[in-house]
Structures are given as C-alpha cells and as structure tokens.
Design a protein around this motif. Sequence first.
Motif, PDB file in Angstrom:
ATOM      1  N   SER A 103       0.609  -1.319   0.003  1.00  0.00           N
ATOM      2  CA  SER A 103       0.008   0.129   0.054  1.00  0.00           C
ATOM      3  C   SER A 103       0.790   1.211   0.016  1.00  0.00           C
ATOM      4  N   GLU A 104       0.428   2.383  -0.508  1.00  0.00           N
ATOM      5  CA  GLU A 104       1.026   3.766  -0.677  1.00  0.00           C
ATOM      6  C   GLU A 104       0.677   4.538   0.715  1.00  0.00           C
ATOM      7  N   GLN A 105      -0.172   3.821   1.725  1.00  0.00           N
ATOM      8  CA  GLN A 105      -0.713   4.739   2.916  1.00  0.00           C
ATOM      9  C   GLN A 105       0.566   5.096   3.868  1.00  0.00           C
ATOM     10  N   THR A 106       0.307   6.005   4.565  1.00  0.00           N
ATOM     11  CA  THR A 106       1.475   6.380   5.652  1.00  0.00           C
ATOM     12  C   THR A 106       1.070   5.310   6.771  1.00  0.00           C
ATOM     13  N   ALA A 107       2.178   4.772   7.258  1.00  0.00           N
ATOM     14  CA  ALA A 107       2.112   3.918   8.521  1.00  0.00           C
ATOM     15  C   ALA A 107       2.774   4.581   9.743  1.00  0.00           C
ATOM     16  N   LYS A 108       1.952   4.362  10.998  1.00  0.00           N
ATOM     17  CA  LYS A 108       2.418   5.011  12.182  1.00  0.00           C
ATOM     18  C   LYS A 108       2.499   3.914  13.185  1.00  0.00           C
ATOM     19  N   GLY A 109       3.475   3.514  13.897  1.00  0.00           N
ATOM     20  CA  GLY A 109       3.307   2.828  15.048  1.00  0.00           C
ATOM     21  C   GLY A 109       4.682   2.785  15.651  1.00  0.00           C
ATOM     22  N   GLU A 110       4.819   1.672  16.491  1.00  0.00           N
ATOM     23  CA  GLU A 110       5.903   1.317  17.461  1.00  0.00           C
ATOM     24  C   GLU A 110       6.796   0.212  16.282  1.00  0.00           C
ATOM     25  N   ILE A 111       8.208   0.669  16.134  1.00  0.00           N
ATOM     26  CA  ILE A 111       8.961  -0.242  15.210  1.00  0.00           C
ATOM     27  C   ILE A 111       9.579  -1.195  16.104  1.00  0.00           C
ATOM     28  N   VAL A 112       9.426  -2.515  15.539  1.00  0.00           N
ATOM     29  CA  VAL A 112      10.035  -3.806  16.263  1.00  0.00           C
ATOM     30  C   VAL A 112      10.773  -4.452  15.127  1.00  0.00           C
ATOM     31  N   PHE A 113      11.531  -5.220  15.818  1.00  0.00           N
ATOM     32  CA  PHE A 113      12.357  -6.233  14.605  1.00  0.00           C
ATOM     33  C   PHE A 113      12.028  -7.809  14.893  1.00  0.00           C
ATOM     34  N   ASN A 114      11.976  -8.628  14.010  1.00  0.00           N
ATOM     35  CA  ASN A 114      11.865 -10.101  14.092  1.00  0.00           C
ATOM     36  C   ASN A 114      13.030 -10.601  13.419  1.00  0.00           C
TER      37      ASN A 114
END
Length: 366
Positions: A21-32
């Motif tokens: 998607s081309e939407q803006t994403a906001k949130g807490e960033i984590v890694f797997n």
Amino acid sequence: MNKRQLVLEDGTVFIGEGFGSEQTAKGEIVFNTGMTGYQEVISDPSYCGQIVMMTYPLIGNYGINLDDFETVTPFLHGLIVKEASRMPSNFRSEESIHAYLKENDIPGLAGIDTRKLTRIIRKYGTMKAVMTDLDKSPGALVEEMKHAPLPVNQVETTSTLKPYVVPGRGKRIVVVDFGMKHGILRELTKRDCHLTVVPYNYSANSILRLKPDGIMLTNGPGDPKNVPEAVEMIKQVIGSIPVFGICLGHQLLALASGADTEKMKFGHRGANHPVKDLRTGKTYITPQNHSYSVTKDTLTQANLELTQQSLNDGTVEGIAHKQYRAFSVQYHPESAPGPEDTGYLFDEFLKMTDSEHWNRGEKTHA
C-alpha cells in the motif's frame, strides 16, 4: 516502486522503495529475527499497531498461501525488509507479498539498511516511527510523534466481538481471545477439544456458566495492564477451573496472581529463542513475540513458581501457581511460525483437566 522514507522518533531517516500500500504507516517499530515464517508474522494479531522489520535479508521468496494465516485480517501497520521478492517460487504460493500487502492496505518499505536499523533499536529500544512519502518533513513528523501517544486498545481491536463454537467431542475448553493466533485453535482441535471462543471482556460468571473443563488464555497485543477486566476475570476463575496462558495470557495470569509485569527494551521476536525448563533441565528452542515480560522478583509475593527462563537474558518464560491448577508460558507452543519443541504443553494442559482431585466449579488445592 516509489521512493519512500522511514522516520524514527529520534530523528533518524531511512530512504527506501515502497511496496504494498501507499498509505502512511505510524506505530512502534520492532524487529523479528525469523528466517522464515513471514506470513505468520504478518498475520499475527500481536503485532497490532506496530511496524515490523524483518532482519533476514530476503522476504517473500515463497510467496503467500492460503494455509499459513494466523488470522483473517492482519493488524500490523507496516512491514520493512531488506529485499522483497517479486517472483515467489513455491507450489503453495497464491500471490506475492507485495500483492497481499496492497490488498490489505498495509505499506511496505524495502531497500534500506536493516542491519543498521536493528542496531539502533537494540541500542535505544523500541520507538515510534512513520513510513511515508518523501514530501513530508522529517522534522515535522518527529514533533508529531513526540506528542502522539501509543494506542492502548489493541486487545479490544483484535479480539472477537461475539462468542463462537468450534465443535469437538473431547474436553470443553473456553478460549479467551485477546488477539488469538489460529495456531492455538489448531492445536486444541487436533486434540478433539470442544472450543468456545469468547471475547477478552467476557465475565467470569459467564465463563463458569459454560462449565468448561479448562480455560485457555491466548496471546494478544499490547500492555497487559491495559486489560484490567481480564485480570479481574482470571482472579475469579483461578482455582475453580484449570488455566493455561500463552504470551499475553501468561502476563495476565501473573498479574491476576499478584506478580508484576514490565516493558522490555526491545522485546523478543523470532523463532530461535532458547528456553530452559528448570524442572527437567531440558532446553527448548521457541518462537516468541512480546514487548512485555513478567517481573521475576515479584513471583514469590504472588505464590508463583518460576518454571522456565530465557537462556539469552534470564527473563521469565514459564510460571506455575503453587496452589491452583494454573500455568503459563511466555513463548508460543503452537509454533506458528517456529520450532515444534513445546507442543506437548497442550497435552499437559489437558492432563491437568483430568485430575481426580479437581471438581468443576469448586475451588481446590493442587
């Protein structure tokens, strides 16, 4: 693919190629750290509200199939990879990761230095982040993040709205859905359990009226202290019905028993976390996904026994109540994705419901 940017709360900026998607994403960033299992990660409700970065450099190479989803609707806010495969190759593949994310309105970002990003998160901890177009000012985005609180309603967002039944001929199990992975249902139905899945805020009285043989507290997203109604419910049923908690369910059982929980610096997320069983001395390799953990020093005041712990950092991975039939683990024994070392815990749970010393609806001592 269009160029897009990732802006961290500390002002760090990464430029990469957008996909999905081309939407803006906001949130807490984590890694797997998982090398495989990206489809299960994307569809795990426990990532609700988060932007997930995969540390393995190639993601999407075996595509997306119809069998490995952990929920129908994905809840993560964004996906970051080093390289997103555009030409998946697997006999089960139905579509590419790009097509799946686009269909579900989830933005992705590829082509950035994921090793550098991982080191930043490990050093400074999880933080807020925004994935968006290049025409947005990083400075303005940082200011916005400083004043934007993280969501607290993730469990409400991911839990089922109404109870439903998954028929079986065996034990009657009430599954309290805090943002449940389908792998839990698969393990219980494999054992022919009759399942009644109920919302996160289902009352203790309503659960007891179902006369279950056992209660399963599932995984889910967010801070366990944001679900006080679940803690109160567990306080009222513990000792009456055998209880098994997984991940968030593990933390909620600890809170209900009088222990405390705390947020971790960057959490555990991956399919290769070693856990030692303190009762048997055995070590298991486990899949994990959590930002919070049970505070070890508070277990004694809660009449809880530490049964398993992480060999990486010593955090609490398993507890058992010293008085009642209740136990829990921080990791995912349903193994989706991940090793299948600990599937036996579902059998242990069902054995617990067979105890000749236990009478349904009456509080007894273990």
